[in-house]
Enzyme design. Structure first.
Site, PDB file in Angstrom:
ATOM      1  N   GLU A   1       0.846  -1.191   0.000  1.00  0.00           N
ATOM      2  CA  GLU A   1       0.000   0.000   0.000  1.00  0.00           C
ATOM      3  C   GLU A   1       0.886   1.248   0.000  1.00  0.00           C
ATOM      4  O   GLU A   1       1.714   1.437   0.893  1.00  0.00           O
ATOM      5  CB  GLU A   1      -0.904   0.016   1.246  1.00  0.00           C
ATOM      6  CG  GLU A   1      -2.066  -0.945   1.176  1.00  0.00           C
ATOM      7  CD  GLU A   1      -3.249  -0.394   0.349  1.00  0.00           C
ATOM      8  OE1 GLU A   1      -3.131   0.733  -0.186  1.00  0.00           O
ATOM      9  OE2 GLU A   1      -4.268  -1.111   0.258  1.00  0.00           O
TER      10      GLU A   1
ATOM     11  N   HIS B   1      -3.736  -3.075  -8.357  1.00  0.00           N
ATOM     12  CA  HIS B   1      -4.970  -3.624  -7.794  1.00  0.00           C
ATOM     13  C   HIS B   1      -6.054  -3.707  -8.878  1.00  0.00           C
ATOM     14  O   HIS B   1      -6.746  -4.704  -9.008  1.00  0.00           O
ATOM     15  CB  HIS B   1      -5.417  -2.705  -6.650  1.00  0.00           C
ATOM     16  CG  HIS B   1      -6.559  -3.239  -5.847  1.00  0.00           C
ATOM     17  ND1 HIS B   1      -6.996  -2.632  -4.698  1.00  0.00           N
ATOM     18  CD2 HIS B   1      -7.368  -4.314  -6.032  1.00  0.00           C
ATOM     19  CE1 HIS B   1      -8.032  -3.320  -4.194  1.00  0.00           C
ATOM     20  NE2 HIS B   1      -8.275  -4.337  -4.982  1.00  0.00           N
TER      21      HIS B   1
ATOM     22  N   ASP C   1      -6.953   1.653  -8.160  1.00  0.00           N
ATOM     23  CA  ASP C   1      -5.557   1.971  -7.859  1.00  0.00           C
ATOM     24  C   ASP C   1      -4.591   1.003  -8.548  1.00  0.00           C
ATOM     25  O   ASP C   1      -4.958  -0.138  -8.808  1.00  0.00           O
ATOM     26  CB  ASP C   1      -5.318   1.961  -6.333  1.00  0.00           C
ATOM     27  CG  ASP C   1      -5.759   0.670  -5.654  1.00  0.00           C
ATOM     28  OD1 ASP C   1      -6.792   0.105  -6.034  1.00  0.00           O
ATOM     29  OD2 ASP C   1      -5.047   0.225  -4.725  1.00  0.00           O
TER      30      ASP C   1
END
Ligand SMILES: [Zn+2]
Length: 484
Positions: free
Chosen positions: A152, A194, A204
């Protein structure tokens, strides 16, 4: 009546088109319970208090992270991931937090989150925190969780400024490390956003993520414990002429983003004398200059990135290779270079190592190489032919790697940048871009290439000389962020 019916069919067919793409089955049959449950919770939804940019980063547990360059292991709440749930390692998934570093760490620690990722990364400096062990199944990509490691990245899909150079560099190292550790191929089929996995509702990392740059950096990393080098014949150094006014740059960043000592403008018609040229890296080549072969000063006199479109020709590694050279590590392991002068040493412990290089018809050369815990080191070693007038012996050019993530600028151990020699390059993309002057990193085309060697430190006579990691790339902190 015929007309309307046909029209309806047309509409239905049109609607079905995007559905086909989304309905593609996952790469693997989902495991028990994977199609329902917390894996599907939208992890970008979190209570507003977690979206405060001034939150403090929670303390790490003190346990060692799996990834050696992570600052710590700060475990997600055990209810937010599946212990030991990885079935196979097929993907590294690039995510965007749609939020902030500290807030995301805190949220993953909240049992209410029902989401997690293996790693989280800060935008400004690329700091990495591990939150889920590589063997455990983090909840970040729905029914692909059993096959995917997730990173992330701090920031927002639709805002510029979050995907900093520091983020790309740090993330590329992390991704490459994950690939090496878990046998994931270094390719865009396995390093994905993603949005690219099936049955996702997320977008994303979005169009602002520069995949070409990212993949070039991933390929460029020298794996842990390896030394990648190339041995060249200095008397055959390439002469490359610039066809336009261009920049020699310390990194692949847009020249406008670089400080004056990290860029050097070169007029059209300038001849550069080059010992080694890397494969295409996002439209650029990393050039290792011969002594006096660069018009630039400082570290850029030894190595720099140039826009390929501004160079008249390229430097063929096979044409410069010191044929028949052999390399000896620490007086023990000896291996021969390949037809392009390359060698790869593996299983090299962290710390200082001596390399001796010899070849018939050449003065001996060598280098001291300081190998960091990660990544490995890269260097270029130039040998002088016997009788060439330079009786000082070969000089070594130790690869300046990007150095440590923490940005101290003090390479922890030499380190070279990588050479990606061990990986097949994707083909081409950047060729035809109309970028001028190499100023801009053209956003968004295909993928990068393999990287080659780079570096440069003139050797000290004779024989073994100290090679200093000269270029500390990408350490400069720069704030390009839209916030704060
Ligand atoms: Zn995501």
């Amino acid at each position: 009546m015929q007309g309307p019916r046909s029209a309806r069919w047309t509409v239905l067919a049109a609607l079905a088109v995007p559905g086909v793409a989304w309905a593609e089955p996952p790469a693997h049959p989902p495991g028990p319970g994977e199609l329902v449950g917390p894996d599907y919770v939208d992890h970008h939804q979190r209570p507003p208090e977690y979206d405060d940019p001034n939150l403090v980063v929670p303390p790490s547990s003190g346990a060692d992270p799996d990834y050696p360059l992570a600052v710590g292991f700060t475990p997600a709440d055990p209810s937010n991931y599946t212990n030991g749930g990885i079935v196979s390692y097929d993907y590294v998934v690039v995510h965007t937090m749609q939020g902030y570093y500290a807030g995301s760490i805190s949220w993953f620690q909240n049992p209410a989150a029902n989401v997690s990722a293996h790693y989280v990364m800060r935008s400004a400096d690329g700091e990495v925190t591990q939150m889920v062990r590589d063997d455990d199944r983090a909840w970040h990509v729905g029914n692909s969780n059993s096959y995917a490691l997730g990173i992330e990245h701090e920031g927002f899909v639709a805002e510029t400024g979050w995907y900093t150079w520091e983020t790309y560099l740090s993330s590329a190292r992390l991704t490459r490390w994950l690939c090496e550790q878990h046998g994931i191929p270094v390719s865009r089929d396995h390093i994905v956003g993603h949005v690219e996995l099936p049955n996702q509702t997320h977008t994303d990392p979005g169009p602002l993520w520069d995949w070409e740059l990212y993949m070039a950096l991933v390929r460029d990393v020298v794996p842990q414990g390896e030394i990648h080098g190339v041995v060249v014949d200095r008397s055959r150094a390439c002469e490359l002429t610039t066809t336009a006014s261009t920049w020699i740059k310390a990194t692949l960043e847009d020249a406008a983003e670089l400080a004056d000592d990290q860029r050097c403008q070169v007029p059209a018609g300038t001849t550069l004398r080059v010992l080694h040229q890397s494969p295409d890296m996002a439209g650029h080549a990393r050039l290792s200059f011969d002594t006096g072969g660069s018009p630039c000063a400082g570290a850029l006199a030894q190595e720099g990135y140039a826009w390929l479109g501004d160079l008249e020709t390229s430097c063929d590694p096979a044409a410069v290779a010191a044929e028949g050279a052999s390399v000896t590590l620490d007086g023990t392991t000896t291996l021969d270079v390949d037809g392009e002068g390359r060698f790869v040493l593996g299983g090299v412990a962290q710390g200082q190592h001596g390399l001796e290089v010899s070849a018939d018809g050449f003065l001996d050369g060598g280098a001291m190489v300081d190998v960091a815990v990660y990544p490995g080191a890269r260097l270029v070693i130039a040998l002088d032919p016997v009788g060439s007038g330079d009786e000082t012996g070969g000089s070594e050019d130790t690869g300046g790697d990007e150095g440590p993530i923490d940005g101290t600028g003090d390479p922890p151990g030499g380190t070279g940048m990588t050479s990606g020699d061990d990986l097949p390059a994707d083909d081409d993309p950047s060729a035809g871009s109309e970028d001028e002057g190499g100023r801009a990193l053209p956003p968004g085309f295909g993928e990068g290439e393999d990287a080659g060697c780079g570096c440069a430190q003139r050797g000290r006579p004779p024989g073994l000389a100290w090679g200093f990691p000269l270029l500390v790339l990408g350490l400069r902190r720069r704030s390009r962020r839209g916030r704060n």
